[in-house]
Scaffold this motif. Structure first.
Motif, PDB file in Angstrom:
ATOM      1  N   UNK B 119       0.829  -1.210   0.000  1.00  0.00           N
ATOM      2  CA  UNK B 119       0.000   0.000   0.000  1.00  0.00           C
ATOM      3  C   UNK B 119       0.866   1.264   0.000  1.00  0.00           C
ATOM      4  N   UNK B 120       2.118   1.122   0.454  1.00  0.00           N
ATOM      5  CA  UNK B 120       2.989   2.299   0.529  1.00  0.00           C
ATOM      6  C   UNK B 120       3.876   2.458  -0.698  1.00  0.00           C
ATOM      7  N   UNK B 121       3.861   1.451  -1.586  1.00  0.00           N
ATOM      8  CA  UNK B 121       4.772   1.497  -2.738  1.00  0.00           C
ATOM      9  C   UNK B 121       4.572   2.744  -3.580  1.00  0.00           C
ATOM     10  N   UNK B 122       3.305   3.039  -3.877  1.00  0.00           N
ATOM     11  CA  UNK B 122       2.987   4.144  -4.773  1.00  0.00           C
ATOM     12  C   UNK B 122       3.619   5.450  -4.280  1.00  0.00           C
ATOM     13  N   UNK B 123       3.358   5.787  -3.022  1.00  0.00           N
ATOM     14  CA  UNK B 123       3.875   7.045  -2.474  1.00  0.00           C
ATOM     15  C   UNK B 123       5.396   7.031  -2.404  1.00  0.00           C
ATOM     16  N   UNK B 124       5.934   5.909  -1.945  1.00  0.00           N
ATOM     17  CA  UNK B 124       7.384   5.802  -1.818  1.00  0.00           C
ATOM     18  C   UNK B 124       8.052   6.058  -3.165  1.00  0.00           C
TER      19      UNK B 124
END
Ligand SMILES: Nc1ncnc2c1ncn2[C@@H]1O[C@H](COP(=O)(O)OP(=O)(O)OP(=O)(O)O)[C@@H](O)[C@H]1O
Ligand SMILES: [Mg+2]
Lengths: 313, 298
Positions: B119-124
């Motif tokens: 879920x954090x991949x996009x922002x990272x």
């Protein structure tokens, strides 16, 4: 299970295998080759059966359907044995060659997870090959001579053999720097297992014969690590159709002791799977043996990949 | 450049205690002691074969020292590699890239490998690409990137787990002058984010400007370490001054320290030369480096 499937290495391997034309070309060739063998086997079996039994007898259909099924399966096994080393040899050697291994080793992925990702990718890919070939095997079923269970057992045996060979080749790949070297070594290993063990078996028989006319055969143990023997034991039988069968010869070799017993008390409709003298079917012993080898090889490979190491890897 | 002071009690980001690495008979790293303060940019300088990459590999949990103790962020890489890896970003001196993989997939793959939740991949990835100025290349094949872009992608990869420590092995090699300046700005940006950075190079000038501390390594031995100015003073190096005159001529002088520099300026002015520029060239460190490592390049 989710941890297994959420393996980033597996996801990446699947992506790169499926991308581009290579996978499509391979699958097309796979189907064409196996389908070609099926067609030849069908025509051949029909001819022979007509000569022997005349037209449209029940035995005729059974013989043709068995012949089609066995030869198609044999083609699949043969092709798989040829494909697996090429597919698996690059697993780790390829990462080394492209210099992507070190970035991978400083992540939180353990060597086991890296190797498992590679093995699972092979499982999925080989599984796909077997699944797309199911319609070919189903032809045998539709002709009426073999059961769904036969089809599933044969396909399963080929898949498992391919998978275990792939695991061994992936382990080999861990110990070399170059994909080319890994490929050569992998083919050598696969050749040793599939052909070398038969040669060893034959040599043993010759030596044994020279020592006197006893009725002991070479020990089956020599063939336990042979995937062809494994599949033969699952697929072959004692049927006396007089049609050439790719598996029955090896099957008789493995199960010859029982051949007599079956002939004496089981008759022509004796048990499909003969037992080894210690009671364990050959194919189970073979499966256990190959699995142990694969797991041990992967274990050593994992140690080889482990960092910090004595020298850079 | 800001020099952040870590609280005095915090252990250094990296500590090497008489660390030796042998390859057979070859002593690649010879009993070196080093401390990298938290929040610093630490430069390791040395000619080819000095042992920089070997030292970095020991810090980066890849290599076991033959003897001595390595401590990274308070942990021993030998005993607890995972704890170090979780908080470290390592950029090796070679840029391995996968064939037919897109920038976005590449970073996603490493984010996954570091256990960053999906879920954090996009922002990272978005913020990393922004940071290394590759946002426009997100869907390009990694193989199609220029060398400088690959280098920046490699840096983004090293940052994917938001590490406290960055270990960068010759990140500037193969970059054009503009890209070097950009890299320098990027690194000081990362320093401002509180990261400790260790960086290697065989070009001293490259590091002298941005590093708060440097160490000079040759044939596995540490020749000097400390803040660049301290090293220069400690080793009593002269400075080189370049004077440019109104008629376009340029003259170079060797002077001794600050006093000598003042005296030279006074003299030139008194002599009535039409001086339009008067500056120190290099940092004097380059000469020092050449002298220190003279003839011993392997
Ligand atoms: N795996 C290895 N096996 C044997 N010797 C090695 C190995 N790796 C490095 N060396 C040797 O150790 C010495 C130090 O090498 P290292 O790569 O650390 O130097 P370096 O300072 O990074 O050089 P460069 O500026 O060329 O990158 C060299 O003499 C090298 O040949
Ligand atoms: Mg190096």
């Amino acid at each position: 299970m989710t941890a297994l499937l959420s393996n980033p290495v597996l996801v990446r391997e699947m992506r790169s295998r499926m991308r581009g034309r290579r996978a499509a070309v391979l699958i097309t060739f796979w189907l064409a080759f196996n389908g070609g063998v099926l067609a030849v086997a069908y025509l051949g079996a029909e001819n022979i059966a007509e000569d022997r039994f005349g037209f449209a007898g029940f035995a005729n259909t059974v013989a043709i359907s068995r012949g089609v099924y066995e030869w198609t399966l044999f083609a699949m096994l043969l092709l798989m044995v040829l494909i697996v080393p090429a597919q698996a040899a690059g697993a780790i050697a390829g990462e080394r060659e492209r210099q992507t291994l070190i970035p991978l080793q400083v992540t939180l992925l353990t060597p086991w997870r890296i190797l498992l990702g590679k093995v699972l990718a092979s499982v999925v890919f080989l599984g796909l090959l077997v699944v797309v070939a199911m319609p070919l095997l189903a032809v045998g079923y539709l002709l009426g001579g073999i059961s769904i269970a036969d089809v599933l057992a044969g396909a399963g045996a080929v898949l498992v053999s391919g998978l275990l060979l792939a695991a061994l080749c992936i382990a080999v790949s861990t110990f070399v720097r170059r994909v080319q070297a890994a490929t050569v070594l992998s083919y050598a290993l696969v050749l040793a297992l599939t052909v070398g063990t038969f040669i060893a078996y034959g040599a043993y028989a010759v030596v044994d014969q020279a020592r006197g006319p006893d009725r002991t055969d070479p020990p089956d143990t020599l063939l336990l690590a042979n995937p062809v023997a494994l599949v033969s034991d699952v697929v072959g039988d004692f049927s006396n159709t007089e049609l050439p069968s790719p598996f029955d010869g090896v099957y008789r070799l493995i199960n010859d002791q029982q051949a007599f017993d079956v002939a004496v008390d089981g008759g022509a409709f004796g048990p499909e799977v003969a037992r080894r003298q210690d009671g364990m079917p050959f194919w189970i012993a073979s499966l256990v043996m190959l699995t142990l080898w694969a797991v041990a090889a992967l274990g050593i490979a994992a140690r080889r990949l482990d960092t910090p190491a004595e020298t850079e890897r | 450049m800001t020099l952040q002071m870590a609280p005095p009690t915090a252990p250094p980001a990296v500590r090497l205690h008489s660390v030796t690495k042998r390859y057979g008979d070859l002593v690649a790293v010879d009993s070196i002691d080093l401390e990298v303060p938290r929040g610093s940019i630490f430069g390791l300088i040395g000619p080819n074969g000095a042992g920089k990459s070997t030292t970095f590999a020991m810090i980066a949990t890849l290599l076991r020292p033959t003897s001595g103790v390595v401590e990274v962020l308070g942990e021993r890489p030998n005993r607890n590699a995972g704890a170090v890896r979780a908080r470290m970003g390592y950029m090796p001196d070679v840029l391995g890239v996968y064939d037919d993989m897109v920038v976005d997939e590449y970073l996603r793959f490493f984010a996954g490998a570091f256990g960053v939740p999906a879920s954090a991949h996009e922002d990272t990835i978005e913020s990393l690409l922004e940071l290394v100025d590759l946002a426009g290349k997100r869907h390009s094949e990694v193989n199609s990137l220029s060398r400088g872009m690959k280098q920046r992608l490699s840096l983004a990869r090293a940052l994917v787990n938001d590490p406290d420590l960055l270990v960068l092995d010759e990140p500037a090699s193969g970059l054009d002058p503009r890209a070097r300046v950009e890299l320098r700005l990027l690194l000081s940006q990362l320093q401002d984010m509180g990261k400790t950075i260790i960086i290697s190079s065989h070009i001293l000038a490259e590091l002298a400007e941005m590093c708060s501390e440097i160490a000079i390594l040759e044939r596995g031995r540490l020749l000097a370490s400390g803040p660049p100015t301290a090293i220069r003073d400690q080793l009593g190096s002269g400075r080189q001054i370049e004077a440019r005159y109104a008629d376009g001529t340029v003259e170079r002088f060797d002077v001794d320290g600050t006093v000598g520099q003042q005296a030279l300026l006074r003299r030139l002015v008194q002599e009535g030369r039409e001086l339009i520029e008067f500056r120190e060239v290099g940092s004097g460190l380059e000469d020092l480096f050449m002298r220190l490592t003279q003839g011993e390049v392997q």
